[in-house]
Scaffold this active site. Structure first.
Site, short mmCIF file in Angstrom:
data_model
loop_
_atom_site.label_atom_id
_atom_site.label_comp_id
_atom_site.label_asym_id
_atom_site.label_seq_id
_atom_site.Cartn_x
_atom_site.Cartn_y
_atom_site.Cartn_z
CG ASP A 31 -1.76 1.17 1.40
OD1 ASP A 31 -2.27 1.67 0.38
OD2 ASP A 31 -1.95 1.63 2.53
CG PHE A 32 1.74 5.67 -1.61
CD1 PHE A 32 2.98 5.51 -2.19
CD2 PHE A 32 1.37 6.92 -1.17
CE1 PHE A 32 3.86 6.59 -2.31
CE2 PHE A 32 2.22 8.01 -1.28
CZ PHE A 32 3.48 7.85 -1.86
CG ASP A 33 -1.63 7.67 1.12
OD1 ASP A 33 -1.13 8.79 1.28
OD2 ASP A 33 -2.10 7.27 0.04
CG ASP A 84 -1.93 2.09 6.57
OD1 ASP A 84 -2.07 1.95 5.33
OD2 ASP A 84 -2.35 3.07 7.19
#
Length: 265
Positions: free
Chosen positions: A27-29, A215
């Site tokens: 994932d990124f954020d 997350d």
């Protein structure tokens, strides 16, 4: 409950060393970048970018960024050459050499445009809340809103989306201080990960050990997919979080350390 990953590093490292091919999907954020109040302020940690860049150059590894952000947005922020990018929770997927868009994406544009107009008036009146238009999906952010106004944000979104939800056109998914609005028939991150794995394995003929790091609640579908596939699922956050992931890292800084270790395996 997810186990602290570095307490099991010897076991994890052995699995990574002995696998003939590995897919590292993140994932990124909140995973490669810290969470920011405004999504436009987010940027990948340099150590994450360096490690993923090295991994993408190795024949044994594939790198994928699987995000709720729009495809062009996450691709520009991550900036990993040779990586696979999945945007809008899997509705947009870019595998090097082929551009793939979920069949529901084109139909979603008009639905989301109508919803945005209905949402922006009510959400815009709430201090600290705003609507992010991602084309084929929408996100209502309220990280900057006072806690006593969060229920109001939730009510505005429920009221504005009730008809489309009842008609089976959209779903509303709760994330960290965000409500994601996307087509009901769209892929989730688990389906996106499965599609990426199947595409890689079909084109190369080699099975991958999948590793997924995320997350948020939207990453739980990917954790389940990785678990079914016999891979490594890694949640980023505190020990009290209820998650399907097998392992846990505390923060994006720990993700950077993990990826740096993998790049040296």
């Amino acid at each position: 409950m997810a186990e602290p990953l570095f307490e099991h590093w010897a076991e994890v490292k052995t699995r990574l060393q002995t696998a003939s091919h590995v897919l590292i999907a993140c994932d990124f954020d909140g995973t490669l970048s810290p969470i920011f109040d405004r999504p436009e302020d987010a940027s990948i940690l340099p150590a994450c970018a360096d490690a993923l860049g090295r991994l993408a150059e190795l024949a044994r590894f594939d790198v994928a960024i699987v995000s709720g952000r729009a495809l062009d947005d996450v691709r520009g922020r991550a900036g990993i050459p040779g990586a696979i990018y999945s945007g809008n929770h899997g509705m947009e997927i870019d595998v090097p050499g082929m551009a793939i868009e979920d069949g529901v994406a084109e139909r979603a544009w008009l639905v989301m445009a109508d919803l945005r107009r209905g949402l922006e008036g009510g959400v815009g009146e709430i201090d600290g809340a705003f609507v992010e238009d991602k084309g084929v999906s929408l996100s209502v952010h309220f990280r900057m809103a006072p806690m006593d106004l969060e229920a109001q944000v939730q009510q505005v979104v429920r009221d504005a989306t009730a008809g489309a939800v009842a008609d089976g056109k959209i779903i509303v998914v709760q994330g960290k201080k965000v409500l994601d609005i996307r087509p009901a028939a769209a892929r989730d991150k688990g389906a996106a990960l499965r599609f990426i794995l199947e595409t890689l394995e079909r084109t190369s003929g080699a099975r991958r050990l999948p590793v997924y790091v995320g997350d948020d609640t939207t990453d739980e579908d990917a954790f389940r997919e990785v678990n079914v596939s016999g891979g490594l699922s890694i949640f980023v956050g505190g020990p009290d979080h209820d998650t399907e992931a097998a392992y846990r890292l505390d923060s994006p800084v720990d993700v950077a350390a993990f990826l740096t270790d993998i790049a040296g395996v």
